[in-house]
Enzyme design. Structure first.
Site, PDB file in Angstrom:
ATOM      1  N   HIS A 142      19.356  52.269  81.078  1.00 45.79           N
ATOM      2  CA  HIS A 142      19.210  53.655  80.600  1.00 45.79           C
ATOM      3  C   HIS A 142      18.531  53.678  79.233  1.00 45.79           C
ATOM      4  CE1 HIS A 142      23.063  54.138  83.094  1.00 45.79           C
ATOM      5  NE2 HIS A 142      22.215  54.937  83.686  1.00 45.79           N
ATOM      6  N   ARG A 185      27.338  50.790  88.529  1.00 41.22           N
ATOM      7  CA  ARG A 185      28.252  50.364  89.601  1.00 41.22           C
ATOM      8  C   ARG A 185      28.601  48.884  89.524  1.00 41.22           C
ATOM      9  NH1 ARG A 185      25.331  54.608  92.719  1.00 41.22           N
ATOM     10  NH2 ARG A 185      26.918  56.138  93.234  1.00 41.22           N
ATOM     11  N   GLN A 219      14.075  57.258  94.676  1.00 36.77           N
ATOM     12  CA  GLN A 219      14.375  58.452  93.862  1.00 36.77           C
ATOM     13  C   GLN A 219      13.205  58.777  92.930  1.00 36.77           C
ATOM     14  OE1 GLN A 219      18.235  59.273  91.701  1.00 36.77           O
ATOM     15  NE2 GLN A 219      17.086  58.400  90.011  1.00 36.77           N
ATOM     16  N   GLN A 258      25.164  64.797  94.721  1.00 34.63           N
ATOM     17  CA  GLN A 258      24.432  63.654  95.251  1.00 34.63           C
ATOM     18  C   GLN A 258      25.348  62.552  95.786  1.00 34.63           C
ATOM     19  OE1 GLN A 258      22.485  62.968  91.312  1.00 34.63           O
ATOM     20  NE2 GLN A 258      22.690  60.802  91.810  1.00 34.63           N
ATOM     21  N   SER A 300      23.328  48.155  86.562  1.00 29.97           N
ATOM     22  CA  SER A 300      23.752  49.367  87.263  1.00 29.97           C
ATOM     23  C   SER A 300      25.142  49.726  86.780  1.00 29.97           C
ATOM     24  CB  SER A 300      23.790  49.110  88.776  1.00 29.97           C
ATOM     25  OG  SER A 300      24.565  50.104  89.423  1.00 29.97           O
ATOM     26  N   LYS A 341      14.403  51.055  89.224  1.00 33.92           N
ATOM     27  CA  LYS A 341      15.611  50.579  89.893  1.00 33.92           C
ATOM     28  C   LYS A 341      15.913  51.450  91.128  1.00 33.92           C
ATOM     29  CE  LYS A 341      19.825  48.913  90.491  1.00 33.92           C
ATOM     30  NZ  LYS A 341      20.583  50.048  90.906  1.00 33.92           N
ATOM     31  N   ASP A 342      15.779  52.769  90.959  1.00 32.91           N
ATOM     32  CA  ASP A 342      15.970  53.697  92.069  1.00 32.91           C
ATOM     33  C   ASP A 342      14.583  54.135  92.533  1.00 32.91           C
ATOM     34  OD1 ASP A 342      19.066  54.241  91.973  1.00 32.91           O
ATOM     35  OD2 ASP A 342      18.361  54.236  89.908  1.00 32.91           O
ATOM     36  N   LEU A 365      26.273  54.504  80.111  1.00 35.16           N
ATOM     37  CA  LEU A 365      24.941  54.000  79.758  1.00 35.16           C
ATOM     38  C   LEU A 365      24.910  52.490  79.536  1.00 35.16           C
ATOM     39  CD1 LEU A 365      23.761  56.839  77.320  1.00 35.16           C
ATOM     40  CD2 LEU A 365      23.443  56.649  79.802  1.00 35.16           C
ATOM     41  N   HIS A 366      23.857  51.881  80.048  1.00 35.63           N
ATOM     42  CA  HIS A 366      23.630  50.447  79.846  1.00 35.63           C
ATOM     43  C   HIS A 366      22.189  50.257  79.375  1.00 35.63           C
ATOM     44  CE1 HIS A 366      21.527  50.740  83.645  1.00 35.63           C
ATOM     45  NE2 HIS A 366      22.629  51.070  84.291  1.00 35.63           N
TER      46      HIS A 366
HETATM   47  P1  AMP Z   1      21.909  56.833  86.776  1.00 33.99           P
HETATM   48  O1  AMP Z   1      22.735  57.082  85.561  1.00 33.99           O
HETATM   49  O2  AMP Z   1      22.398  55.702  87.615  1.00 33.99           O
HETATM   50  O3  AMP Z   1      21.649  58.094  87.558  1.00 33.99           O
HETATM   51  O4  AMP Z   1      20.508  56.362  86.247  1.00 33.99           O
HETATM   52  C1  AMP Z   1      19.765  57.158  85.362  1.00 33.99           C
HETATM   53  C2  AMP Z   1      18.369  56.626  85.281  1.00 33.99           C
HETATM   54  O5  AMP Z   1      18.395  55.282  84.791  1.00 33.99           O
HETATM   55  C3  AMP Z   1      17.669  56.590  86.648  1.00 33.99           C
HETATM   56  O6  AMP Z   1      16.338  57.026  86.505  1.00 33.99           O
HETATM   57  C4  AMP Z   1      17.749  55.148  87.018  1.00 33.99           C
HETATM   58  O7  AMP Z   1      16.714  54.712  87.888  1.00 33.99           O
HETATM   59  C5  AMP Z   1      17.630  54.474  85.657  1.00 33.99           C
HETATM   60  N1  AMP Z   1      18.170  53.116  85.721  1.00 33.99           N
HETATM   61  C6  AMP Z   1      19.368  52.725  86.219  1.00 33.99           C
HETATM   62  N2  AMP Z   1      19.500  51.378  86.160  1.00 33.99           N
HETATM   63  C7  AMP Z   1      18.350  50.909  85.634  1.00 33.99           C
HETATM   64  C8  AMP Z   1      17.861  49.603  85.336  1.00 33.99           C
HETATM   65  N3  AMP Z   1      18.573  48.502  85.578  1.00 33.99           N
HETATM   66  N4  AMP Z   1      16.626  49.492  84.793  1.00 33.99           N
HETATM   67  C9  AMP Z   1      15.870  50.595  84.547  1.00 33.99           C
HETATM   68  N5  AMP Z   1      16.276  51.857  84.802  1.00 33.99           N
HETATM   69  C10 AMP Z   1      17.500  52.011  85.342  1.00 33.99           C
END
Ligand code: AMP
Length: 282
Positions: A35, A185, A151, A59, A183, A147-148, A31-32
């Site tokens: 999230h 990543r 999705q 995925q 991200s 961001k996505d 988490l960042h």
């Molecule tokens: P993930 O853990 O990468 O699957 O992301 C979980 C959720 O957090 C998804 O809905 C992403 O779009 C959202 N998310 C990821 N990075 C960001 C960001 N920089 N700003 C806002 N939402 C994000």
């Protein structure tokens, strides 16, 4: 922390009996602040918040980073501490995919282009796990990041098409002060790649400036993105398009980018004409 769908269902059923609203924030952990912005939004609108943490193998493509994807449940729980989260749902693989689970969910059309075309099976994996999470958590609202973007659009379609009654909330992109979209990543990037990756937000910001100055033709805005990206030797561009956010197919004002920096593939986007902010309020 809750590890089984049975326990989660019981917990949520209790809340519902008490008339409490429920918000779900699906994540893959590590988490960042991006999230956490979703968690904050969920806590504002709902009396109880469920955060799910599950690295969904379905995925990830065969050559992708499932094995090395960052996992830090301890750190994640610490990050969520004090945020008013009612339950952290962190299921094991067998809980989400019991052996013999062959059902898959596919959202048509939106999953055929851009990310869907480059990552075969990716959106089917996302749609399948999100559907399972919706059934397990039975939320009133679910929170996803812009961001996505593709999705988020796909999940919005899914929630409507499957008559879930769940309201999908899409939250703004959280960026580093220098513009890089947060991200999980980003942790893969070397210092040089991290610096090079700034080209994504720079390209979006340049195209946005042109748009704000009156240029509205996607055919003229797209070369601005491409020129900026081409100037960065460490960026191997996957796509740079201007699409309609309704279908991600016809030309429009949503600038979407994907590029590889070394072995790390990053995506970013911005709706041109809207002020480009590195730190959205809220
Ligand atoms: P993930 O853990 O990468 O699957 O992301 C979980 C959720 O957090 C998804 O809905 C992403 O779009 C959202 N998310 C990821 N990075 C960001 C960001 N920089 N700003 C806002 N939402 C994000």
């Amino acid at each position: 922390m809750v590890a089984t769908t049975a326990l989660l269902r019981d917990l949520v059923a209790g809340w519902r009996r008490d008339g409490l609203s429920v918000g779900l924030v699906p994540t893959m952990g590590a988490l960042h602040a991006g999230h956490l912005s979703l968690v904050r939004a969920a806590a504002v609108e709902n009396e109880r918040v469920v955060v799910s943490i599950f690295v969904n193998p379905l995925q990830f493509g065969p050559g992708e980073d499932f094995a090395r994807y960052p996992r830090d449940l301890g750190g994640d729980l610490e990050a969520l501490d004090g945020m008013g989260v009612g339950a952290v749902f962190a299921p094991r693989l067998e809980e989400m995919y019991p052996s013999g689970a062959t059902t898959r969910v596919r959202v048509g059309e939106l999953d055929e282009v851009l990310e869907g075309a480059r990552r075969p099976g990716h959106f089917e994996g996302v749609a399948t796990v999100v559907t399972k999470l919706f059934w397990a958590a039975q939320p009133d609202r679910a929170y996803f990041g812009q961001k996505d973007a593709q999705q988020a659009a796909l999940v919005t379609r899914l929630a409507e098409d499957l008559l879930t009654g769940i309201s999908i909330r899409v939250c703004p992109i959280v960026r580093e002060p220098d513009g890089l979209a947060l991200s999980s990543r980003n942790a893969y990037l070397s210092a040089a790649e991290r610096k090079a990756a700034l080209v994504l937000s720079r390209a979006l910001s340049r195209a946005n400036e042109a748009c704000l100055a009156g240029e509205e033709d996607p055919g003229r805005l797209r070369p601005i993105l491409q020129r900026e990206l081409a100037a960065e030797p460490l960026a191997e561009v996957d796509y740079a398009e201007l699409v309609d956010p309704a279908d991600f197919r016809s030309p429009g004002r949503l600038a979407v980018l994907a590029a590889r920096f070394g072995s790390t593939r990053l995506i970013d986007n911005h709706l041109l004409g809207v002020r480009f902010e590195t730190s959205p309020s809220g």
